[in-house]
Every structure is written in C-alpha cells, then in structure tokens.
Write an enzyme that holds these catalytic residues in place. Structure first.
Site, PDB file in Angstrom:
ATOM      1  N   ASP A 125      25.292 -58.014  67.663  1.00 53.55           N
ATOM      2  CA  ASP A 125      26.430 -57.342  67.721  1.00 53.55           C
ATOM      3  C   ASP A 125      27.974 -57.918  67.648  1.00 53.55           C
ATOM      4  OD1 ASP A 125      24.927 -54.900  67.946  1.00 53.55           O
ATOM      5  OD2 ASP A 125      25.340 -54.184  69.978  1.00 53.55           O
ATOM      6  N   LYS A 173      33.226 -50.948  70.156  1.00 53.60           N
ATOM      7  CA  LYS A 173      32.555 -50.199  69.172  1.00 53.60           C
ATOM      8  C   LYS A 173      31.617 -49.068  69.761  1.00 53.60           C
ATOM      9  CE  LYS A 173      28.231 -51.701  69.996  1.00 53.60           C
ATOM     10  NZ  LYS A 173      27.042 -50.738  70.416  1.00 53.60           N
TER      11      LYS A 173
HETATM   12  O1  C5P Z   1      21.020 -59.696  69.893  1.00 54.37           O
HETATM   13  P1  C5P Z   1      21.501 -59.246  71.412  1.00 54.37           P
HETATM   14  O2  C5P Z   1      21.197 -60.512  72.215  1.00 54.37           O
HETATM   15  O3  C5P Z   1      22.834 -58.612  71.605  1.00 54.37           O
HETATM   16  O4  C5P Z   1      20.236 -58.386  71.923  1.00 54.37           O
HETATM   17  C1  C5P Z   1      20.082 -58.053  73.083  1.00 54.37           C
HETATM   18  C2  C5P Z   1      18.721 -57.544  73.171  1.00 54.37           C
HETATM   19  O5  C5P Z   1      18.321 -56.126  72.661  1.00 54.37           O
HETATM   20  C3  C5P Z   1      17.615 -58.393  72.911  1.00 54.37           C
HETATM   21  O6  C5P Z   1      17.074 -59.354  73.786  1.00 54.37           O
HETATM   22  C4  C5P Z   1      16.619 -57.258  72.428  1.00 54.37           C
HETATM   23  O7  C5P Z   1      15.667 -57.041  73.463  1.00 54.37           O
HETATM   24  C5  C5P Z   1      17.322 -56.065  72.040  1.00 54.37           C
HETATM   25  N1  C5P Z   1      17.366 -55.932  70.713  1.00 54.37           N
HETATM   26  C6  C5P Z   1      16.287 -55.335  70.010  1.00 54.37           C
HETATM   27  N2  C5P Z   1      16.637 -55.280  68.547  1.00 54.37           N
HETATM   28  C7  C5P Z   1      18.015 -55.577  68.011  1.00 54.37           C
HETATM   29  C8  C5P Z   1      18.974 -56.011  68.741  1.00 54.37           C
HETATM   30  C9  C5P Z   1      18.704 -56.024  70.232  1.00 54.37           C
HETATM   31  O8  C5P Z   1      15.425 -55.285  70.474  1.00 54.37           O
HETATM   32  N3  C5P Z   1      18.200 -55.340  66.646  1.00 54.37           N
END
Ligand code: C5P
Length: 307
Positions: free
Chosen positions: A149, A14
């Site tokens: 994601d 993406k």
């Molecule tokens: O959800 P995911 O594990 O992919 O997110 C990775 C990191 O990105 C999280 O630990 C956080 O630090 C940051 N993040 C965030 N806000 C979001 C998505 C991700 O702060 N909406």
C-alpha cells in the site's frame, strides 16, 4: 544552493472503494483488484539531518491529537518510515542519518494505510532533503518494495491497484465525494485479517474490477458509488470484530449512501451526499454509541506533497 535543513511532506489516508481479494499466491500474498481513493485526512512527516547517525539510519518521534493512536506507533526500525529512509539511502549519493517526526491524524492500524502513507512521505521527504532527484517511477518501485500500500499515497487521487495491490493505474473521477470515518478502539492486523479471509474463503475466485463502480466514479454519482462499494475483507474483519456489524448498520440507518469496513479495518467508512450530510451522519454515528469517534473528509485528493 544550500541543502534544506528540514523537509515536511503532507500525505493522505486512503479508503478502498473496492477490495476484491483472490486466492493466496505462491509468495504468500493475495492477488487483488484494489480501488484506492485518497481522502483529506493527512499525516505530516518532517525529516531533518542527524550527523550523529549513519546514512539512512533514523530516529523517530510522533505526536497527534489521539494519544491512544500515537501510543501504538512503533518508534524502532520496524516503523515503515524508518525502513523507507534506509532503503532510499542505498540508492542516492548524499544520504545522511535523519530524525523523522510524524504528526499523526490517520488512524493507526485502522485500515487506512497510515503506516504506508508515512513511508511514502518519508521517501519523498528524504529524497528532497538529500537532493536525490530520484525519478518518480523509481520512487514508486522503492515504495512497492516497502509494502503493498506504499506506492498509492505517492500518486493519490483514485487508482486501481493490481498484483498484490502495488501496480497502479489512475481512474478518472468527476467531482468530490464526502465521507465519514468512524474510529473504534484498538487496531486490526492486516496479516490476521487476510488469514481469516483464507479460512472463510478457501474457494476465492480471481479478483475483478466492477464496471458499475468505474462508471459511478467517472460520472461523479455518489448514489451509484455508494451502491457499488465492496470489500472482500469485510466478512473477515467482522468475524474478528463482530461489533463492527452494529456500526455499519447504524450508518446505514442514519442514511449513508454506502457503508463498509475500510481496508482490513477496523475503521469503517460511510459515504454521504454532501459535506453537510457528512456532518449529520457523523453526529448520528457518535450518538449511536457504536464508535469511539468520527472524522469527516473528502476525496479524491492528491498524493504526498512537500509543504
Ligand atoms: O504488503 P504489506 O506488508 O502491507 O502486507 C501486510 C500483510 O498483509 C502481508 O504480510 C500479508 O499477510 C497481507 N497481504 C496479503 N496480500 C496482499 C497484501 C497484503 O496477503 N496483496
């Protein structure tokens, strides 16, 4: 009918056409309005049963054309695809241990959600292998549990994600858009980029959708889309990797309709007028010496598909 001996799922990368980032929430995540767009750059994830492993346990292998990217894929339980198999195994009756093989084309730690795409593909592949028949809505919920994601690559095409990015509504798009992705050496940690964003923007406003972007997509108007591309994480990614500024500038100078850091970076995305223009733009970017390599792709494309 006999259960399949292996299942392969193809899953797209993406690019974020708009990444509007709000203040940090109580749970540590940021409220987002995130326009996801699936492009024709695919990983392939193959799962096969392993009777020597406990249900939901996985061993991983990976190959691909870029050894430096392949080398950065974790092969232990921290790999999101292994966590996807373990999570699904708790929700279907006939789970087995699995070998998960990933054929990588999506840049690793590049801001194109490659790890999330592999997790989405592992959910679909394991559900087919184990004949789980899990409803799509349930797969989307499990995906959202794995990461912000992971749900999008299940649906693909173009969608707006709200909440922490996982609550998806499809957006209408006419026609096809042509892209160049410029790869650079090394990756960026999403968590570190968000932390830098907090430092730069302690006053971040609530995120919103942009009517001009929605209209450009619905009209299939690449020029208007190029002007509407935005990424609130871009200043944070540039603060951590200042050389990306030269790369974006090289793309603009070479005639890109729009140029931005993809997600949390460091891959940069450039919108072209046509497939031919994308090839010209890619050649100009490689000649500029500001990136390690380029790939061209088009979007939108459908989400994870069994092949
Ligand atoms: O959800 P995911 O594990 O992919 O997110 C990775 C990191 O990105 C999280 O630990 C956080 O630090 C940051 N993040 C965030 N806000 C979001 C998505 C991700 O702060 N909406």
């Amino acid at each position: 009918m006999n259960a399949p001996t292996s299942v392969t799922v193809r899953v797209p990368a993406k690019v974020n056409l708009r990444l509007a980032v709000g203040p940090v929430r109580g749970d540590g995540y940021h409220g987002l309005v995130n326009v996801f767009h699936a492009v024709s750059l695919y990983d392939e994830v193959t799962v096969s049963p392993r009777s020597d492993l406990a249900p939901g346990q996985a061993v991983l292998s990976v190959d691909g054309e870029r050894p430096d990217h392949v080398a950065r894929v974790p092969l232990d339980d921290s790999n999101l695809a292994a966590r996807a198999a373990a999570l699904l195994a708790r929700h279907v009756p006939h789970a087995t241990g699995v070998h998960i093989h990933v054929h990588k084309a999506i840049p690793v730690a590049g801001g194109m959600a490659g790890g999330s795409a592999d997790a989405a593909a592992a959910l679909v592949a394991c559900d087919a292998l184990w004949e789980g028949g899990t409803p799509r809505e349930r797969l989307l919920e499990l995906a959202a549990e794995l990461g912000s994601d992971v749900a999008f690559p299940l649906i693909g095409c173009t969608a707006v994600g709200t909440g922490r990015g996982e609550q998806l509504s499809p957006l209408p798009v006419q026609g096809t858009f042509h892209w160049v992705f410029a790869l650079v050496d090394g990756g960026l940690s999403t968590a570190k980029v968000f932390a830098e964003y907090d430092r730069l923007r302690p006053d971040a406003p609530e995120p919103t959708l942009d009517d001009a972007l929605v209209a450009a997509l619905a009209a299939g108007d690449a020029r208007r889309l190029g002007a509407a591309l935005t990424n609130d994480l871009q200043p944070a990614a540039l603060a951590l990797r200042p050389e990306l500024g030269d790369l974006l500038e090289a793309g603009r100078a070479a005639g890109a309709l729009g140029a931005l850091v993809s997600g949390s970076g460091p891959t940069c995305a450039f919108l072209a007028e046509s497939a031919d223009h994308a090839r010209e733009l890619a050649a100009a970017l490689r000649a500029s010496g500001t990136c390690a390599d380029t790939v061209t792709a088009h979007g939108p494309v459908p989400g994870a598909t069994v092949v």
